[in-house]
Design an enzyme around this catalytic site. Structure first.
Site, PDB file in Angstrom:
ATOM      1  N   THR A  58      13.633 -35.842 -95.600  1.00  0.00           N
ATOM      2  CA  THR A  58      14.138 -34.646 -95.827  1.00  0.00           C
ATOM      3  C   THR A  58      14.447 -34.683 -97.155  1.00  0.00           C
ATOM      4  O   THR A  58      15.341 -35.005 -98.048  1.00  0.00           O
ATOM      5  CB  THR A  58      15.008 -34.839 -95.130  1.00  0.00           C
ATOM      6  N   ASN A  60      16.469 -32.576 -99.290  1.00  0.00           N
ATOM      7  CA  ASN A  60      17.795 -32.332 -99.261  1.00  0.00           C
ATOM      8  C   ASN A  60      17.896 -30.676-100.513  1.00  0.00           C
ATOM      9  O   ASN A  60      17.954 -31.003-101.815  1.00  0.00           O
ATOM     10  CB  ASN A  60      19.058 -33.201 -99.521  1.00  0.00           C
ATOM     11  N   GLU A 139      18.943 -29.840 -95.314  1.00  0.00           N
ATOM     12  CA  GLU A 139      17.430 -31.077 -94.950  1.00  0.00           C
ATOM     13  C   GLU A 139      16.287 -30.409 -94.587  1.00  0.00           C
ATOM     14  O   GLU A 139      15.927 -29.332 -93.133  1.00  0.00           O
ATOM     15  CB  GLU A 139      17.195 -32.030 -94.246  1.00  0.00           C
TER      16      GLU A 139
HETATM   17  P1  ADP Z   1      17.664 -38.321 -99.568  1.00  0.00           P
HETATM   18  O1  ADP Z   1      18.588 -38.372 -99.103  1.00  0.00           O
HETATM   19  O2  ADP Z   1      17.575 -38.113-101.559  1.00  0.00           O
HETATM   20  O3  ADP Z   1      16.879 -36.706 -99.550  1.00  0.00           O
HETATM   21  P2  ADP Z   1      14.756 -38.844 -98.255  1.00  0.00           P
HETATM   22  O4  ADP Z   1      14.851 -40.462 -97.658  1.00  0.00           O
HETATM   23  O5  ADP Z   1      15.240 -37.962 -97.607  1.00  0.00           O
HETATM   24  O6  ADP Z   1      16.176 -39.140 -99.480  1.00  0.00           O
HETATM   25  O7  ADP Z   1      13.908 -38.773 -98.687  1.00  0.00           O
HETATM   26  C1  ADP Z   1      13.774 -37.525 -99.672  1.00  0.00           C
HETATM   27  C2  ADP Z   1      12.354 -36.871-100.702  1.00  0.00           C
HETATM   28  O8  ADP Z   1      11.344 -37.223-100.431  1.00  0.00           O
HETATM   29  C3  ADP Z   1      12.087 -35.292-100.811  1.00  0.00           C
HETATM   30  O9  ADP Z   1      13.562 -35.405-101.826  1.00  0.00           O
HETATM   31  C4  ADP Z   1      10.893 -35.605-101.126  1.00  0.00           C
HETATM   32  O10 ADP Z   1      11.212 -35.721-102.723  1.00  0.00           O
HETATM   33  C5  ADP Z   1       9.995 -36.370-100.579  1.00  0.00           C
HETATM   34  N1  ADP Z   1       9.212 -36.413 -99.518  1.00  0.00           N
HETATM   35  C6  ADP Z   1       7.984 -36.904 -99.422  1.00  0.00           C
HETATM   36  N2  ADP Z   1       7.074 -36.567 -98.148  1.00  0.00           N
HETATM   37  C7  ADP Z   1       8.339 -35.447 -97.475  1.00  0.00           C
HETATM   38  C8  ADP Z   1       8.560 -34.306 -96.576  1.00  0.00           C
HETATM   39  N3  ADP Z   1       7.043 -34.396 -95.916  1.00  0.00           N
HETATM   40  N4  ADP Z   1       9.928 -33.712 -96.658  1.00  0.00           N
HETATM   41  C9  ADP Z   1      10.280 -33.529 -96.650  1.00  0.00           C
HETATM   42  N5  ADP Z   1      10.318 -34.295 -98.182  1.00  0.00           N
HETATM   43  C10 ADP Z   1       9.718 -35.425 -97.956  1.00  0.00           C
HETATM   44  N1  RBF Z   2      21.625 -36.439 -87.415  1.00  0.00           N
HETATM   45  C1  RBF Z   2      22.269 -35.658 -87.152  1.00  0.00           C
HETATM   46  O1  RBF Z   2      23.216 -37.050 -86.945  1.00  0.00           O
HETATM   47  N2  RBF Z   2      22.074 -35.402 -85.500  1.00  0.00           N
HETATM   48  C2  RBF Z   2      21.247 -34.245 -85.294  1.00  0.00           C
HETATM   49  O2  RBF Z   2      20.798 -33.817 -84.283  1.00  0.00           O
HETATM   50  C3  RBF Z   2      19.752 -34.707 -85.955  1.00  0.00           C
HETATM   51  N3  RBF Z   2      18.602 -33.655 -85.641  1.00  0.00           N
HETATM   52  C4  RBF Z   2      18.492 -33.393 -86.887  1.00  0.00           C
HETATM   53  C5  RBF Z   2      17.118 -33.361 -86.805  1.00  0.00           C
HETATM   54  C6  RBF Z   2      16.257 -32.824 -87.893  1.00  0.00           C
HETATM   55  C7  RBF Z   2      14.713 -32.021 -87.352  1.00  0.00           C
HETATM   56  C8  RBF Z   2      15.794 -33.673 -88.716  1.00  0.00           C
HETATM   57  C9  RBF Z   2      14.796 -33.704 -90.236  1.00  0.00           C
HETATM   58  C10 RBF Z   2      17.209 -34.380 -89.045  1.00  0.00           C
HETATM   59  C11 RBF Z   2      17.898 -34.385 -87.749  1.00  0.00           C
HETATM   60  N4  RBF Z   2      18.980 -35.034 -88.266  1.00  0.00           N
HETATM   61  C12 RBF Z   2      19.889 -35.352 -87.411  1.00  0.00           C
HETATM   62  C13 RBF Z   2      19.851 -35.473 -89.903  1.00  0.00           C
HETATM   63  C14 RBF Z   2      19.235 -36.770 -90.035  1.00  0.00           C
HETATM   64  O3  RBF Z   2      20.398 -37.893 -89.631  1.00  0.00           O
HETATM   65  C15 RBF Z   2      19.405 -37.077 -91.151  1.00  0.00           C
HETATM   66  O4  RBF Z   2      17.915 -36.575 -91.875  1.00  0.00           O
HETATM   67  C16 RBF Z   2      19.200 -38.150 -91.823  1.00  0.00           C
HETATM   68  O5  RBF Z   2      20.551 -39.181 -91.760  1.00  0.00           O
HETATM   69  C17 RBF Z   2      18.559 -38.112 -93.839  1.00  0.00           C
HETATM   70  O6  RBF Z   2      19.674 -37.472 -94.461  1.00  0.00           O
HETATM   71 MG    MG Z   3      16.175 -36.091 -97.133  1.00  0.00          MG
END
Ligand code: ADP
Ligand code: RBF
Ligand code: MG
Length: 202
Positions: A58, A60, A139
């Site tokens: 995701t 952020n 996110e």
């Molecule tokens: P963080 O906690 O640092 O956000 P994540 O494991 O959620 O770490 O990874 C997020 C990063 O991965 C994003 O900031 C982006 O650079 C990259 N990324 C790769 N593919 C995707 C995707 N499909 N959607 C969102 N972010 C993506």
């Molecule tokens: N985290 C939760 O604790 N509860 C949720 O219902 C929840 N729903 C999510 C739905 C989507 C589509 C996404 C992308 C994330 C969601 N998360 C939720 C957040 C998830 O815990 C988070 O992406 C990870 O902690 C990484 O930052």
């Molecule tokens: Mg993220």
């Protein structure tokens, strides 16, 4: 031969099974207060759990950079469209996450042509109760395969509708299963003519 009535009954049962209790009815086209559109905001590092723990990365973004109306929205899962752009003039840098892991900000310099198109997105707004975050986060999981990460790039996105409230879970697998279903719902809805029409409202 299977009768059409039986097929119909099977399909409607299947749909009932697919619908979750938490799902909110999505209107056939975006309704007030949607669309909500942001300006270009920074892609920043989070806790680094999305990819490594859930297999669902995701991007952020800082909530402070978003329109105030977003802070007042109900916490939960939304969908819309997004657009990424790189910031090549920005100096590349590295940052340490709270757990000591390093994250490199390439400012989107590795984004490819297809990554720069308007892409479908599912968004999570809230406190991530499963991880007990103490700060509200926004996110975006973009429905697209990227070859590289893009920390430090800019992203602009829309909220077109609400899928479900934020929930807590007893297992990581249950959270992942719900996110996968959210992705399907976002994709199906954005594929409809009425929501596709908002692709360029960014
Ligand atoms: P963080 O906690 O640092 O956000 P994540 O494991 O959620 O770490 O990874 C997020 C990063 O991965 C994003 O900031 C982006 O650079 C990259 N990324 C790769 N593919 C995707 C995707 N499909 N959607 C969102 N972010 C993506
Ligand atoms: N985290 C939760 O604790 N509860 C949720 O219902 C929840 N729903 C999510 C739905 C989507 C589509 C996404 C992308 C994330 C969601 N998360 C939720 C957040 C998830 O815990 C988070 O992406 C990870 O902690 C990484 O930052
Ligand atoms: Mg993220």
């Amino acid at each position: 031969m299977t009768s059409p009535l039986l097929v119909q009954r099977y399909l409607s049962r299947k749909q009932v099974r697919m619908r979750r209790n938490c799902d909110v009815k999505i209107p056939p086209k975006p309704c007030d207060p949607y669309p909500i559109v942001t300006s270009y905001v920074d892609v920043v590092a989070g806790f680094g759990r999305g990819s490594s723990e859930l297999g669902i990365p995701t991007a952020n973004v800082p909530i402070e950079q978003l329109p105030h109306i977003i802070q007042d929205l109900e916490v939960g899962v939304y969908f819309g469209w997004c657009h990424l752009k790189s910031v090549p003039e920005e100096k590349q840098r590295s940052e340490l996450r709270p757990d000591g892991r390093q994250v490199h900000y390439n400012n989107g310099s590795r984004l490819l042509e297809g990554d720069l198109k308007i892409l479908p997105v599912v968004l999570s707004l809230g406190w991530n109760p499963f991880y007990q975050n103490t700060k509200k986060t926004v996110e975006l999981h973009i429905l697209h395969n990227f070859e590289s990460d893009f920390y430090g790039a800019k992203i602009k996105f829309s909220f077109l509708g609400y899928i479900r409230p934020e929930l807590n879970y007893t297992t990581k697998e249950a959270l992942i299963a719900d996110i996968r279903r959210d992705i399907e719902i976002a994709q199906e809805t954005l594929n409809t003519h009425e929501y596709e029409a908002f692709r360029h409202v960014l």
